[in-house]
Write a protein that holds these residues in place. Structure first.
Motif, PDB file in Angstrom:
ATOM      1  N   ILE A  82       0.911  -1.302  -0.085  1.00  0.00           N
ATOM      2  CA  ILE A  82      -0.099  -0.025  -0.186  1.00  0.00           C
ATOM      3  C   ILE A  82       1.052   1.193  -0.010  1.00  0.00           C
ATOM      4  N   LYS A  83       1.863   1.065   0.813  1.00  0.00           N
ATOM      5  CA  LYS A  83       3.053   2.319   0.819  1.00  0.00           C
ATOM      6  C   LYS A  83       3.536   2.696  -0.410  1.00  0.00           C
ATOM      7  N   MET A  84       3.679   1.578  -1.053  1.00  0.00           N
ATOM      8  CA  MET A  84       4.377   1.692  -2.418  1.00  0.00           C
ATOM      9  C   MET A  84       3.405   1.886  -3.660  1.00  0.00           C
ATOM     10  N   ASN A  85       2.450   2.055  -3.523  1.00  0.00           N
ATOM     11  CA  ASN A  85       1.140   2.161  -4.179  1.00  0.00           C
ATOM     12  C   ASN A  85       0.799   1.053  -5.092  1.00  0.00           C
ATOM     13  N   LEU A  86       1.213   0.107  -4.836  1.00  0.00           N
ATOM     14  CA  LEU A  86       0.840  -1.193  -5.564  1.00  0.00           C
ATOM     15  C   LEU A  86      -0.436  -1.662  -5.723  1.00  0.00           C
ATOM     16  N   VAL A  87      -1.109  -1.632  -4.314  1.00  0.00           N
ATOM     17  CA  VAL A  87      -2.274  -1.725  -4.093  1.00  0.00           C
ATOM     18  C   VAL A  87      -3.095  -0.947  -2.937  1.00  0.00           C
ATOM     19  N   ALA A  88      -4.426  -1.189  -2.897  1.00  0.00           N
ATOM     20  CA  ALA A  88      -5.068  -0.374  -2.076  1.00  0.00           C
ATOM     21  C   ALA A  88      -6.254  -1.292  -0.978  1.00  0.00           C
ATOM     22  N   LYS A  89      -6.692  -0.728  -0.113  1.00  0.00           N
ATOM     23  CA  LYS A  89      -7.509  -1.162   0.628  1.00  0.00           C
ATOM     24  C   LYS A  89      -8.832  -0.733   0.368  1.00  0.00           C
ATOM     25  N   LYS A  90     -10.020  -1.424   0.216  1.00  0.00           N
ATOM     26  CA  LYS A  90     -11.379  -0.784   0.287  1.00  0.00           C
ATOM     27  C   LYS A  90     -12.344  -1.727   1.208  1.00  0.00           C
ATOM     28  N   LYS A  91     -13.149  -0.885   2.027  1.00  0.00           N
ATOM     29  CA  LYS A  91     -14.053  -1.829   2.919  1.00  0.00           C
ATOM     30  C   LYS A  91     -15.272  -2.147   2.052  1.00  0.00           C
ATOM     31  N   ASN A  92     -15.862  -3.407   2.224  1.00  0.00           N
ATOM     32  CA  ASN A  92     -16.792  -3.987   1.436  1.00  0.00           C
ATOM     33  C   ASN A  92     -18.064  -3.350   2.344  1.00  0.00           C
ATOM     34  N   LEU A  93     -19.098  -2.966   1.849  1.00  0.00           N
ATOM     35  CA  LEU A  93     -20.083  -2.467   2.689  1.00  0.00           C
ATOM     36  C   LEU A  93     -21.162  -3.523   3.137  1.00  0.00           C
ATOM     37  N   ASP A  94     -21.159  -4.657   2.268  1.00  0.00           N
ATOM     38  CA  ASP A  94     -21.957  -5.765   2.248  1.00  0.00           C
ATOM     39  C   ASP A  94     -21.574  -6.815   3.642  1.00  0.00           C
ATOM     40  N   ASP A  95     -20.431  -7.074   3.875  1.00  0.00           N
ATOM     41  CA  ASP A  95     -19.855  -7.929   4.734  1.00  0.00           C
ATOM     42  C   ASP A  95     -18.740  -7.238   5.624  1.00  0.00           C
ATOM     43  N   LYS A  96     -18.530  -6.092   5.662  1.00  0.00           N
ATOM     44  CA  LYS A  96     -17.501  -5.097   6.286  1.00  0.00           C
ATOM     45  C   LYS A  96     -15.991  -5.899   6.151  1.00  0.00           C
ATOM     46  N   LYS A  97     -15.832  -6.603   5.161  1.00  0.00           N
ATOM     47  CA  LYS A  97     -14.582  -7.126   5.113  1.00  0.00           C
ATOM     48  C   LYS A  97     -13.587  -6.290   4.241  1.00  0.00           C
ATOM     49  N   PHE A  98     -12.298  -6.340   4.194  1.00  0.00           N
ATOM     50  CA  PHE A  98     -11.493  -5.373   3.501  1.00  0.00           C
ATOM     51  C   PHE A  98     -11.175  -6.372   2.132  1.00  0.00           C
ATOM     52  N   GLU A  99     -11.240  -5.528   1.006  1.00  0.00           N
ATOM     53  CA  GLU A  99     -10.873  -5.930  -0.342  1.00  0.00           C
ATOM     54  C   GLU A  99      -9.594  -5.251  -0.648  1.00  0.00           C
TER      55      GLU A  99
END
Length: 335
Positions: A82-99
């Motif tokens: 994430i710090k290297m801007n290779l991936v990002a985290k996003k919270k799934n509103l349905d099950d509240k899990k992070f994608e």
């Protein structure tokens, strides 16, 4: 006779495991050299590949299952990416899990990273042998996952799902398929090794030993009780600094001692405590995993591993620059 047979069978299974681990470490070092030019690690490249194949996103749990790595290591790895801007985290509103989502920068870097070392390595096996190797690996992986109580992953998740671009010719399409096959075969080797490694880790933890320490004790016994650090590096395909750290730790645990030989080289000797401990260690995990293959299939697997190891060592020759790095250098200069 039964006891002798059992000892020989265990020895064969343990030798197969050591060879398997050695092949994986060899390929890992090749990939490490190749990816370092792009500021990527082998693990980061694997996660980018998984995300790409799964349509650009996946949960951390899915990544753990597909790489067979522990939760804490995947968590640390993703945070760094994430710090290297290779991936990002996003919270799934349905099950509240992070994608975990691959970024544009991650996609571009993944496309740029070559697989020359894999292209040079796997053709040392014929196509039919690569397919047979894949079957053996899948059998071992399923068994190891079952023994580790790890949930089953549907086969369709392991297949590439990105759509093909239109207008590419057949030779380009074949090359794309072949490249994908080589990456998948490497990832299957790594995943299977990691699965067996985790089983062995659990088994050895009862004796206060790591997988690496157990392997060194075994190497020392099979070589008459002593050898050099250089030989251990050569036989395990691990880096000098990691072997040095490992031996120093084993020295403190009274498993090995260092002794200066007449030619001023240090010999590593197994201690009485190390010998006694090695005799106590079972190989039940390896027996259970490799018993999923028939004896003739284990022999065939070993022959494939020997071919790959010989080729990987050839590509890793210390006296010359690995060819895949030369190829990349030439392409960069042309560009």
């Amino acid at each position: 006779n039964n006891q002798k047979y059992k000892e020989n069978r265990n020895l064969t299974e343990y030798e197969t495991w050591l060879r398997f681990n050695r092949v994986r470490n060899s390929i890992y070092r090749l990939r490490e050299l190749e990816l370092a030019q792009f500021g990527l690690t082998v693990e980061q490249s694997a996660i980018l590949n998984i995300l790409t194949r799964l349509g650009g996103s996946a949960t951390a749990k899915t990544i753990e299952d597909l790489t067979m790595r522990q939760h804490n290591s995947i968590s640390t790895l993703i945070n760094r990416m994430i710090k290297m801007n290779l991936v990002a985290k996003k919270k799934n509103l349905d099950d509240k899990k992070f994608e975990i989502l691959i970024t544009k920068h991650g996609q571009e870097l993944h496309k740029k990273a070559p697989v020359y070392c894999l292209e040079m390595l796997f053709p040392s096996l014929k196509i039919k042998d690569q397919e047979q190797l894949r079957k053996y690996l899948n059998t071992l992986l399923v068994k190891a996952r079952d023994l580790g109580g790890i949930s089953f992953i549907p086969p369709f998740l392991l297949k590439p799902i990105e759509s093909r671009e239109t207008g590419i010719n057949k030779s380009q399409e074949h090359r794309k398929d072949q490249k994908l096959t080589e990456i998948e075969l490497w990832m299957l080797i790594n995943r299977t090794r990691n699965s067996i490694y985790r089983l062995r880790e659990l088994e050895l933890a009862q004796f206060g030993l790591t997988v690496e320490q157990s392997a060194i004790l075994y190497l020392l016994i099979t070589r008459g009780g002593s050898t050099t650090a250089k030989t251990i590096e050569h036989l395990t395909m691990r880096q000098h600094h990691s072997i040095s750290t490992l031996i120093n730790r084993m020295n403190k645990m009274n498993l090995v001692v260092k002794k200066k030989s007449p030619d001023k080289r240090f010999e590593i000797l197994i201690t009485k405590h190390g010998e006694d401990l090695l005799k106590k260690i079972p190989v039940y995990s390896l027996e259970m995993v490799f018993s999923s293959l028939k004896a003739k299939d284990r022999e065939q697997l070993l022959s494939y591993l020997n071919i790959l190891l010989e080729r990987a060592r050839d590509l890793l020759g210390l006296t010359f620059i690995p060819p895949f790095l030369v190829k990349q250098s030439l392409e960069n200069s042309v560009a």
